[in-house]
Design an enzyme around this catalytic site. Structure first.
Site, short mmCIF file in Angstrom:
data_model
loop_
_atom_site.label_atom_id
_atom_site.label_comp_id
_atom_site.label_asym_id
_atom_site.label_seq_id
_atom_site.Cartn_x
_atom_site.Cartn_y
_atom_site.Cartn_z
N CYS A 1 2.80 -5.18 6.57
CA CYS A 1 2.49 -4.72 5.22
C CYS A 1 3.74 -4.14 4.56
O CYS A 1 4.74 -3.89 5.22
CB CYS A 1 1.40 -3.65 5.26
SG CYS A 1 -0.24 -4.28 5.65
N HIS B 1 0.82 -1.21 0.00
CA HIS B 1 0.00 0.00 0.00
C HIS B 1 0.85 1.25 0.00
O HIS B 1 2.06 1.22 0.25
CB HIS B 1 -0.98 0.00 1.18
CG HIS B 1 -0.34 0.04 2.53
ND1 HIS B 1 0.18 1.19 3.09
CD2 HIS B 1 -0.14 -0.95 3.45
CE1 HIS B 1 0.64 0.92 4.30
NE2 HIS B 1 0.48 -0.37 4.54
#
Length: 192
Positions: free
Chosen positions: A166, A150
Protein backbone atom coordinates in the site's frame (compact mmCIF):
# COMPACT_ATOMS: atom_id res chain seq x y z
CA UNK A 1 26.22 34.07 24.73
CA UNK A 2 25.37 31.81 27.67
CA UNK A 3 22.51 34.14 28.55
CA UNK A 4 21.07 33.68 25.04
CA UNK A 5 20.71 29.94 25.54
CA UNK A 6 19.83 30.06 29.24
CA UNK A 7 16.53 31.91 28.74
CA UNK A 8 14.86 29.30 26.44
CA UNK A 9 16.10 26.43 28.61
CA UNK A 10 14.75 28.11 31.74
CA UNK A 11 11.41 28.68 29.99
CA UNK A 12 11.20 24.99 29.10
CA UNK A 13 12.02 24.01 32.69
CA UNK A 14 9.29 26.30 34.05
CA UNK A 15 6.82 25.00 31.49
CA UNK A 16 7.42 21.37 32.42
CA UNK A 17 7.41 22.09 36.17
CA UNK A 18 4.01 23.75 35.96
CA UNK A 19 2.31 21.03 33.92
CA UNK A 20 -0.14 18.56 35.39
CA UNK A 21 1.16 14.98 35.78
CA UNK A 22 -0.52 13.53 32.67
CA UNK A 23 0.49 16.40 30.42
CA UNK A 24 4.05 16.49 31.76
CA UNK A 25 4.47 12.80 30.93
CA UNK A 26 3.72 13.54 27.27
CA UNK A 27 6.02 16.58 27.11
CA UNK A 28 9.51 15.99 25.76
CA UNK A 29 11.76 19.02 25.26
CA UNK A 30 13.11 17.38 22.10
CA UNK A 31 9.65 17.95 20.57
CA UNK A 32 10.33 21.69 20.51
CA UNK A 33 13.65 21.30 18.70
CA UNK A 34 12.58 18.27 16.66
CA UNK A 35 13.17 14.57 17.04
CA UNK A 36 11.13 13.83 20.15
CA UNK A 37 8.35 11.22 20.19
CA UNK A 38 5.58 13.80 19.70
CA UNK A 39 7.29 15.86 16.99
CA UNK A 40 5.08 14.53 14.17
CA UNK A 41 1.92 13.96 16.24
CA UNK A 42 0.23 16.81 14.38
CA UNK A 43 0.14 14.65 11.24
CA UNK A 44 2.44 16.94 9.27
CA UNK A 45 4.50 15.06 6.72
CA UNK A 46 8.29 15.04 6.94
CA UNK A 47 8.02 15.62 3.16
CA UNK A 48 5.85 18.72 2.67
CA UNK A 49 3.03 18.72 0.13
CA UNK A 50 3.85 21.18 -2.64
CA UNK A 51 2.77 22.32 -6.09
CA UNK A 52 5.42 21.55 -8.71
CA UNK A 53 5.96 21.86 -12.44
CA UNK A 54 4.87 18.58 -14.05
CA UNK A 55 5.91 17.61 -17.57
CA UNK A 56 4.37 14.13 -17.75
CA UNK A 57 1.81 13.13 -20.37
CA UNK A 58 -1.00 12.22 -17.99
CA UNK A 59 -4.31 14.09 -18.03
CA UNK A 60 -5.24 16.47 -15.21
CA UNK A 61 -6.93 14.58 -12.40
CA UNK A 62 -4.69 11.50 -12.80
CA UNK A 63 -2.81 10.20 -9.77
CA UNK A 64 0.75 9.14 -10.59
CA UNK A 65 2.64 7.15 -7.93
CA UNK A 66 6.39 7.06 -8.43
CA UNK A 67 7.68 4.32 -6.13
CA UNK A 68 11.36 5.10 -6.83
CA UNK A 69 10.88 8.74 -5.79
CA UNK A 70 8.48 7.79 -2.98
CA UNK A 71 6.18 10.54 -4.18
CA UNK A 72 2.57 10.72 -5.34
CA UNK A 73 1.53 13.32 -7.92
CA UNK A 74 -1.98 14.58 -8.53
CA UNK A 75 -1.77 16.02 -12.03
CA UNK A 76 -3.24 19.53 -12.29
CA UNK A 77 -3.97 21.65 -15.37
CA UNK A 78 -1.34 23.95 -16.89
CA UNK A 79 1.69 21.69 -16.43
CA UNK A 80 1.50 21.46 -12.66
CA UNK A 81 0.94 18.76 -10.06
CA UNK A 82 0.47 18.47 -6.32
CA UNK A 83 3.35 16.38 -4.98
CA UNK A 84 2.96 14.40 -1.75
CA UNK A 85 5.47 12.32 0.17
CA UNK A 86 4.46 8.67 0.55
CA UNK A 87 5.63 5.44 2.11
CA UNK A 88 5.88 2.57 -0.39
CA UNK A 89 6.19 -1.21 -0.34
CA UNK A 90 9.37 -2.67 1.06
CA UNK A 91 11.58 -4.93 -1.07
CA UNK A 92 9.49 -7.69 -2.64
CA UNK A 93 6.23 -5.75 -2.17
CA UNK A 94 6.53 -2.95 -4.74
CA UNK A 95 4.36 -3.20 -7.84
CA UNK A 96 3.25 -1.21 -10.86
CA UNK A 97 0.25 -0.87 -13.14
CA UNK A 98 -2.78 1.22 -13.99
CA UNK A 99 -5.98 1.05 -11.97
CA UNK A 100 -8.95 3.20 -11.09
CA UNK A 101 -10.21 4.27 -7.70
CA UNK A 102 -13.05 1.89 -6.88
CA UNK A 103 -13.97 3.12 -3.39
CA UNK A 104 -13.18 5.80 -0.83
CA UNK A 105 -13.73 5.47 2.92
CA UNK A 106 -13.37 7.81 5.88
CA UNK A 107 -11.85 6.26 9.02
CA UNK A 108 -12.01 2.79 7.43
CA UNK A 109 -12.07 -0.49 9.30
CA UNK A 110 -9.08 -2.76 8.63
CA UNK A 111 -9.19 -6.48 8.00
CA UNK A 112 -5.69 -7.74 7.17
CA UNK A 113 -5.70 -9.93 4.03
CA UNK A 114 -4.96 -13.64 4.45
CA UNK A 115 -1.52 -13.21 2.83
CA UNK A 116 -0.56 -10.69 5.52
CA UNK A 117 -1.97 -12.85 8.31
CA UNK A 118 0.11 -15.79 7.04
CA UNK A 119 3.24 -13.61 7.44
CA UNK A 120 2.09 -11.95 10.66
CA UNK A 121 -0.25 -14.22 12.66
CA UNK A 122 0.04 -11.80 15.61
CA UNK A 123 -2.06 -9.16 13.80
CA UNK A 124 -5.68 -8.59 14.81
CA UNK A 125 -8.25 -10.21 12.53
CA UNK A 126 -10.23 -6.94 12.36
CA UNK A 127 -9.80 -3.39 13.62
CA UNK A 128 -12.46 -0.70 13.76
CA UNK A 129 -11.62 2.63 12.14
CA UNK A 130 -9.95 5.23 14.32
CA UNK A 131 -6.70 6.96 15.10
CA UNK A 132 -4.94 3.71 16.09
CA UNK A 133 -6.04 1.93 12.91
CA UNK A 134 -3.14 1.43 10.44
CA UNK A 135 -5.27 2.78 7.55
CA UNK A 136 -5.54 6.16 9.23
CA UNK A 137 -8.12 8.84 8.44
CA UNK A 138 -8.91 7.91 4.82
CA UNK A 139 -8.47 5.01 2.42
CA UNK A 140 -8.62 5.12 -1.37
CA UNK A 141 -9.08 1.63 -2.85
CA UNK A 142 -7.29 0.70 -6.10
CA UNK A 143 -9.15 -1.48 -8.58
CA UNK A 144 -9.47 -5.14 -7.71
CA UNK A 145 -6.10 -5.12 -5.91
CA UNK A 146 -5.59 -5.55 -2.18
CA UNK A 147 -3.81 -2.20 -2.18
CA UNK A 148 -4.86 1.27 -1.09
CA UNK A 149 -3.60 4.78 -0.74
CA UNK A 150 -4.25 5.39 2.93
CA UNK A 151 -3.41 7.47 5.96
CA UNK A 152 -0.99 6.46 8.63
CA UNK A 153 -0.55 6.97 12.35
CA UNK A 154 3.21 6.68 11.74
CA UNK A 155 4.15 9.84 9.81
CA UNK A 156 7.84 9.09 10.33
CA UNK A 157 7.48 6.27 7.76
CA UNK A 158 6.68 8.71 4.94
CA UNK A 159 9.51 8.59 2.41
CA UNK A 160 10.39 5.03 3.46
CA UNK A 161 9.90 1.58 1.93
CA UNK A 162 7.93 -0.03 4.76
CA UNK A 163 4.53 -1.31 3.66
CA UNK A 164 3.19 -4.56 2.24
CA UNK A 165 2.34 -2.81 -1.04
CA UNK A 166 0.00 0.00 0.00
CA UNK A 167 0.93 3.67 -0.28
CA UNK A 168 1.02 5.49 3.05
CA UNK A 169 0.46 9.21 3.50
CA UNK A 170 0.08 11.33 6.60
CA UNK A 171 -3.53 11.67 7.70
CA UNK A 172 -3.38 15.35 6.73
CA UNK A 173 -2.14 14.61 3.21
CA UNK A 174 -4.49 11.69 2.54
CA UNK A 175 -7.43 13.80 3.71
CA UNK A 176 -6.37 16.52 1.27
CA UNK A 177 -6.02 14.04 -1.63
CA UNK A 178 -9.29 12.30 -0.70
CA UNK A 179 -11.18 15.58 -1.10
CA UNK A 180 -9.68 16.20 -4.55
CA UNK A 181 -10.33 12.83 -6.25
CA UNK A 182 -13.37 10.70 -6.97
CA UNK A 183 -14.27 7.09 -7.66
CA UNK A 184 -13.18 6.35 -11.21
CA UNK A 185 -9.99 8.44 -11.08
CA UNK A 186 -7.07 6.81 -12.92
CA UNK A 187 -4.10 5.79 -10.76
CA UNK A 188 -0.80 5.04 -12.51
CA UNK A 189 1.78 3.24 -10.37
CA UNK A 190 5.31 3.51 -11.76
CA UNK A 191 7.69 0.93 -10.29
CA UNK A 192 11.12 1.71 -11.72
Amino acid sequence: MIRLFATPIAAIALLTAGMSGALAEEFDSRDIMGGGPNFFRSGVSPIPRTTVVYTGTYAPGTIVVNTAERRLYLVLPNGQALRYGIGVGRDGFRWGGVHRITAKKEWPDWTPPSQMLARRPDLPRHMRGGIENPLGARAIYLGSTLYRIHGSNEPETIGQAVSSGCFRMTNDDVTDLYGRVSVGTTVVVLNN
